[in-house]
Write a protein that holds these residues in place. Sequence first.
Motif, PDB file in Angstrom:
ATOM      1  N   PRO A 129      55.306 -48.768   5.788  1.00 42.00           N
ATOM      2  CA  PRO A 129      54.987 -48.925   4.364  1.00 42.00           C
ATOM      3  C   PRO A 129      53.541 -49.402   4.197  1.00 42.00           C
ATOM      4  CG  PRO A 129      57.161 -49.810   4.826  1.00 42.00           C
ATOM      5  CD  PRO A 129      56.547 -49.488   6.158  1.00 42.00           C
ATOM      6  N   GLN A 130      52.849 -48.826   3.228  1.00 43.67           N
ATOM      7  CA  GLN A 130      51.427 -49.106   3.022  1.00 43.67           C
ATOM      8  C   GLN A 130      51.206 -49.701   1.641  1.00 43.67           C
ATOM      9  OE1 GLN A 130      49.049 -48.406   5.490  1.00 43.67           O
ATOM     10  NE2 GLN A 130      50.772 -47.733   6.793  1.00 43.67           N
ATOM     11  N   ASN A 213      41.557 -41.204  -3.074  1.00 44.93           N
ATOM     12  CA  ASN A 213      42.064 -42.166  -2.103  1.00 44.93           C
ATOM     13  C   ASN A 213      41.534 -41.796  -0.723  1.00 44.93           C
ATOM     14  OD1 ASN A 213      43.519 -43.122  -4.258  1.00 44.93           O
ATOM     15  ND2 ASN A 213      45.524 -42.948  -3.283  1.00 44.93           N
ATOM     16  N   SER A 214      41.194 -42.798   0.058  1.00 45.99           N
ATOM     17  CA  SER A 214      40.663 -42.547   1.395  1.00 45.99           C
ATOM     18  C   SER A 214      40.811 -43.812   2.236  1.00 45.99           C
ATOM     19  CB  SER A 214      39.182 -42.134   1.328  1.00 45.99           C
ATOM     20  OG  SER A 214      38.390 -43.184   0.791  1.00 45.99           O
ATOM     21  N   GLY A 215      40.486 -43.688   3.511  1.00 47.26           N
ATOM     22  CA  GLY A 215      40.457 -44.843   4.393  1.00 47.26           C
ATOM     23  C   GLY A 215      41.709 -45.015   5.220  1.00 47.26           C
ATOM     24  N   PRO A 216      41.760 -46.100   6.009  1.00 44.68           N
ATOM     25  CA  PRO A 216      42.872 -46.310   6.942  1.00 44.68           C
ATOM     26  C   PRO A 216      44.246 -46.377   6.281  1.00 44.68           C
ATOM     27  CG  PRO A 216      41.037 -47.779   7.462  1.00 44.68           C
ATOM     28  CD  PRO A 216      40.702 -47.124   6.159  1.00 44.68           C
ATOM     29  N   GLN A 218      45.267 -44.790   3.576  1.00 47.80           N
ATOM     30  CA  GLN A 218      45.694 -43.428   3.258  1.00 47.80           C
ATOM     31  C   GLN A 218      46.037 -42.654   4.517  1.00 47.80           C
ATOM     32  OE1 GLN A 218      45.990 -42.733  -0.050  1.00 47.80           O
ATOM     33  NE2 GLN A 218      47.098 -40.866   0.486  1.00 47.80           N
ATOM     34  N   ASP A 219      45.300 -42.898   5.605  1.00 54.65           N
ATOM     35  CA  ASP A 219      45.653 -42.293   6.898  1.00 54.65           C
ATOM     36  C   ASP A 219      47.081 -42.680   7.285  1.00 54.65           C
ATOM     37  OD1 ASP A 219      43.094 -41.260   7.068  1.00 54.65           O
ATOM     38  OD2 ASP A 219      42.414 -42.648   8.627  1.00 54.65           O
ATOM     39  N   GLY A 220      47.376 -43.976   7.187  1.00 55.83           N
ATOM     40  CA  GLY A 220      48.699 -44.456   7.563  1.00 55.83           C
ATOM     41  C   GLY A 220      49.789 -43.939   6.656  1.00 55.83           C
ATOM     42  N   THR A 227      41.287 -39.266   6.220  1.00 53.82           N
ATOM     43  CA  THR A 227      41.853 -38.723   4.987  1.00 53.82           C
ATOM     44  C   THR A 227      40.978 -39.035   3.783  1.00 53.82           C
ATOM     45  OG1 THR A 227      44.023 -39.204   5.926  1.00 53.82           O
ATOM     46  CG2 THR A 227      43.956 -38.573   3.612  1.00 53.82           C
ATOM     47  N   ARG A 228      40.756 -38.019   3.000  1.00 52.40           N
ATOM     48  CA  ARG A 228      40.110 -38.167   1.696  1.00 52.40           C
ATOM     49  C   ARG A 228      40.789 -37.173   0.773  1.00 52.40           C
ATOM     50  NH1 ARG A 228      35.631 -40.401  -0.585  1.00 52.40           N
ATOM     51  NH2 ARG A 228      34.682 -39.307  -2.341  1.00 52.40           N
ATOM     52  N   VAL A 229      41.475 -37.676  -0.263  1.00 53.59           N
ATOM     53  CA  VAL A 229      42.271 -36.806  -1.122  1.00 53.59           C
ATOM     54  C   VAL A 229      42.014 -37.151  -2.582  1.00 53.59           C
ATOM     55  CG1 VAL A 229      44.277 -38.357  -0.828  1.00 53.59           C
ATOM     56  CG2 VAL A 229      44.613 -36.024  -1.683  1.00 53.59           C
TER      57      VAL A 229
END
Length: 327
Positions: A129-130, A213-216, A218-220, A227-229
């Motif tokens: 969970p993020q 959204n981007s960064g660790p 969002q990767d997780g 990731t950059r979305v």
Amino acid sequence: MPPTSPHISSIGFTTANAEATAIFFEQTLGFSRGESLLVDAGPYAQLLGLAGSRLKLVRLRLGEETLELTELLSLGEGLRPGRPIPADSRSCDLWFQHMCIVVSDLEAASAKARQAIAHGSLVGVSTAPQTLPEWNTAAAGIQAFKFRDPEGHNLELLQFPAGKGETRWHRTAPASAPFLGIDHSAISVADTPRSCRFYDGLLGLKLGGDGVNSGPTQDGLDGLQDTRVRITGHRCPTGAGVECLNYQPPNSGRPRPLDQGAQDLAHWQIRLRVADLDRIAATAQACGGQVLHGGVIELGAQASLVGAERALQLSDPDGHQLQLLQG
């Protein structure tokens, strides 16, 4: 009084076993069973591009929203069998679609799914969970977790912090029932402005947010790297909406197979009530859409299946399908 159009009356997908899938959603995600319908070959199957096929529809409820499962009992002559969802599917692939389930307590709501992932009976998408970071003002504090159902359909559990999301997502819920409803269905798209022209300009939804959204974190959340979305929300006057996810390089996704059909497990459809079906059918192509399977279908004796006399199957600019109803 019916909801003001446009209005999403259900979100659904194709399943190989509607009963087993319904049990999963009941036992793991708090849905309640609604009606089950056997659909003989007729105009509804034609609407789906499955002429001559027999279907089973199973509907489930969560809060104010409906999930509809479609199982093919028999295929019409000349139709190929359905295919499973590709095992290597990613969130950025243009056939990607998921359903976002809002919860009051993400830790409790995701417990069964996380346990099943640990035992190997479900596939996780998120590493854990993020919580979206403070720098992301529009989404800061939102908690989310993504995983797949037993057939590979993508799902998201999401908890809104105070001050974000609709008022209904902050009502008091018992600890034993943390699942509140469906906020949106998210789709991967290749071109944000083009999708805005389709969903807002053609179908009449309203832009409900636009950010990156981007960064660790969002990767997780997405199980990707770097990731950059760009995320644009498209809302109806009431109820669930559509969220467009435009992933940027290096995560540009693969296009949807041209022959993907409603018999494939990767098939999702959003059922949308609209005010002017003929106008949409006539102008869809100019907005990047494609009218499918012969255009507007008169449902006749099968109108009660969807509560409408006329329907249109339509694909958006990236091939995601919508079923539009009027009357």
